[in-house]
Design an enzyme around this catalytic site. Structure first.
Site, PDB file in Angstrom:
ATOM      1  N   ARG A 190     -14.134 -15.629 -11.210  1.00 42.23           N
ATOM      2  CA  ARG A 190     -13.686 -14.238 -11.372  1.00 42.23           C
ATOM      3  C   ARG A 190     -14.871 -13.298 -11.597  1.00 42.23           C
ATOM      4  NH1 ARG A 190      -9.704 -14.182 -16.186  1.00 42.23           N
ATOM      5  NH2 ARG A 190      -8.973 -12.194 -15.374  1.00 42.23           N
ATOM      6  N   ASN A 219      -3.466   1.921 -13.799  1.00 42.67           N
ATOM      7  CA  ASN A 219      -2.580   1.025 -13.053  1.00 42.67           C
ATOM      8  C   ASN A 219      -1.175   1.605 -13.084  1.00 42.67           C
ATOM      9  OD1 ASN A 219      -1.692  -1.496 -11.823  1.00 42.67           O
ATOM     10  ND2 ASN A 219      -0.835  -2.046 -13.818  1.00 42.67           N
ATOM     11  N   GLU A 273       7.751   5.873  -8.629  1.00 37.57           N
ATOM     12  CA  GLU A 273       6.310   5.559  -8.622  1.00 37.57           C
ATOM     13  C   GLU A 273       5.545   6.552  -7.755  1.00 37.57           C
ATOM     14  OE1 GLU A 273       5.045   1.553  -7.856  1.00 37.57           O
ATOM     15  OE2 GLU A 273       6.881   0.673  -8.643  1.00 37.57           O
ATOM     16  N   GLY A 303       0.779  -1.241   0.000  1.00 36.99           N
ATOM     17  CA  GLY A 303       0.000   0.000   0.000  1.00 36.99           C
ATOM     18  C   GLY A 303       0.804   1.281   0.000  1.00 36.99           C
ATOM     19  N   SER A 304       2.090   1.224  -0.407  1.00 37.23           N
ATOM     20  CA  SER A 304       2.867   2.473  -0.365  1.00 37.23           C
ATOM     21  C   SER A 304       2.361   3.478  -1.407  1.00 37.23           C
ATOM     22  CB  SER A 304       4.362   2.201  -0.548  1.00 37.23           C
ATOM     23  OG  SER A 304       4.653   1.753  -1.853  1.00 37.23           O
ATOM     24  N   HIS A 319       2.749   0.275 -13.302  1.00 35.50           N
ATOM     25  CA  HIS A 319       3.494  -0.935 -13.672  1.00 35.50           C
ATOM     26  C   HIS A 319       4.988  -0.653 -13.480  1.00 35.50           C
ATOM     27  CE1 HIS A 319       4.643  -4.509 -15.794  1.00 35.50           C
ATOM     28  NE2 HIS A 319       5.269  -3.828 -16.726  1.00 35.50           N
ATOM     29  N   ASP A 373      -1.093  -5.689 -18.424  1.00 33.88           N
ATOM     30  CA  ASP A 373      -0.259  -4.496 -18.621  1.00 33.88           C
ATOM     31  C   ASP A 373      -0.213  -4.049 -20.083  1.00 33.88           C
ATOM     32  OD1 ASP A 373       0.379  -4.623 -15.867  1.00 33.88           O
ATOM     33  OD2 ASP A 373       1.950  -6.081 -16.286  1.00 33.88           O
ATOM     34  N   GLU A 411      -8.292  -5.433 -20.761  1.00 30.72           N
ATOM     35  CA  GLU A 411      -8.425  -6.828 -20.308  1.00 30.72           C
ATOM     36  C   GLU A 411      -7.096  -7.577 -20.327  1.00 30.72           C
ATOM     37  OE1 GLU A 411      -9.964  -5.517 -22.894  1.00 30.72           O
ATOM     38  OE2 GLU A 411     -12.135  -5.528 -22.502  1.00 30.72           O
TER      39      GLU A 411
HETATM   40  C1  GRF Z   1       4.453  -1.428  -7.077  1.00 32.09           C
HETATM   41  O1  GRF Z   1       5.801  -1.705  -7.406  1.00 32.09           O
HETATM   42  C2  GRF Z   1       3.612  -1.304  -8.333  1.00 32.09           C
HETATM   43  O2  GRF Z   1       4.316  -0.772  -9.410  1.00 32.09           O
HETATM   44  C3  GRF Z   1       3.242  -2.730  -8.611  1.00 32.09           C
HETATM   45  O3  GRF Z   1       3.022  -3.316  -7.353  1.00 32.09           O
HETATM   46  C4  GRF Z   1       3.790  -2.603  -6.368  1.00 32.09           C
HETATM   47  C5  GRF Z   1       2.823  -2.157  -5.321  1.00 32.09           C
HETATM   48  O4  GRF Z   1       3.461  -1.573  -4.222  1.00 32.09           O
HETATM   49  N1  GRF Z   1       2.089  -2.805  -9.489  1.00 32.09           N
HETATM   50  P1  GRF Z   1       2.615  -0.870  -3.067  1.00 32.09           P
HETATM   51  O5  GRF Z   1       1.606  -1.909  -2.561  1.00 32.09           O
HETATM   52  O6  GRF Z   1       1.926   0.321  -3.659  1.00 32.09           O
HETATM   53  O7  GRF Z   1       3.604  -0.514  -2.012  1.00 32.09           O
END
Ligand code: GRF
Length: 203
Positions: A64, A112, A179, A11-12, A114, A150, A147
């Site tokens: 799903r 998202n 990020e 969750g960072s 990535h 990435d 769908e």
């Molecule tokens: C991040 O590296 C993101 O790019 C990937 O999953 C990780 C999630 O990290 N999709 P966090 O849970 O947000 O800390």
């Protein structure tokens, strides 16, 4: 703009998005956090911030489709207008992608982050891939979600250098710092584009 963040782990990125809403960088409210595993860091971060949390464990649904229908009900109940995947370790089906499709945008209102350039690596372990294959640089990409794995249209991308002697931990720390900066900025820019457009879920 009412945002839902879907997360599976630490969750960072969620923490940085919440911070951006508090500082005013991001004119939006994180109105819901959906986690698919109990007790993950993202759940704690959301609760500490006073954000409603819904746990929808995919293992608790027969398939799903049933899992995603439960998520869609939660999104609708909370009037969500934009969905952010932040470390959400599930590929979405056409149902959820279609549920959030915005014809004016020509995309689903789902983004998202990535940890690589999707043109070079798709999958969950971008930093591990960069180390294992000896890349001299990698990237972090914010993209629309479709769908595929990435495969959605990139919104923002930034290069992350791989330094000699980097380990997975040192590269990941450098990448996460990128990020944490570009995800809130990309969301800010997208929210500005969406303002005034018809919400596809809340209406
Ligand atoms: C991040 O590296 C993101 O790019 C990937 O999953 C990780 C999630 O990290 N999709 P966090 O849970 O947000 O800390």
């Amino acid at each position: 703009m009412r945002i839902a963040v879907l997360a599976s782990g630490r969750g960072s990125n969620l923490a940085r998005i919440l911070e951006a809403t508090r500082t005013g960088l991001l004119s939006a409210e994180v109105a819901l956090v959906v986690v698919n595993r109990p007790g993950v860091g993202a759940e704690t971060i959301a609760r500490d911030a006073g954000v409603p949390v819904v746990l929808e464990d995919d293992r608790g649904h027969p398939d799903r489709g049933a899992h995603e229908r439960a998520i869609a009900r939660a999104l609708a109940a909370h009037g969500i207008e934009l969905v952010v995947l932040a470390g959400y370790m599930r590929i979405l089906t056409p149902f959820l992608v279609g549920f959030l499709y915005d014809p004016e945008l020509g995309q689903s209102r789902i983004v998202n982050i990535h940890p690589a350039d999707p043109a070079r690596y798709r999958g969950p372990d971008g930093y591990g891939w960069a180390i294992a294959t000896g890349q001299s640089e990698t990237a972090v990409t914010v993209h629309f979600v479709d769908e595929g794995l990435d495969t959605g249209l990139p919104l923002r991308q930034e290069t992350v250098p791989v330094e000699p002697g980097d380990t997975l931990d040192t590269l990941r720390a450098r990448g996460l710092a990128v990020e944490h900066r570009i995800f809130p900025e990309a969301l800010r820019d997208l929210v500005a584009r969406l303002k005034g457009a018809t919400p596809c879920v809340a209406s």
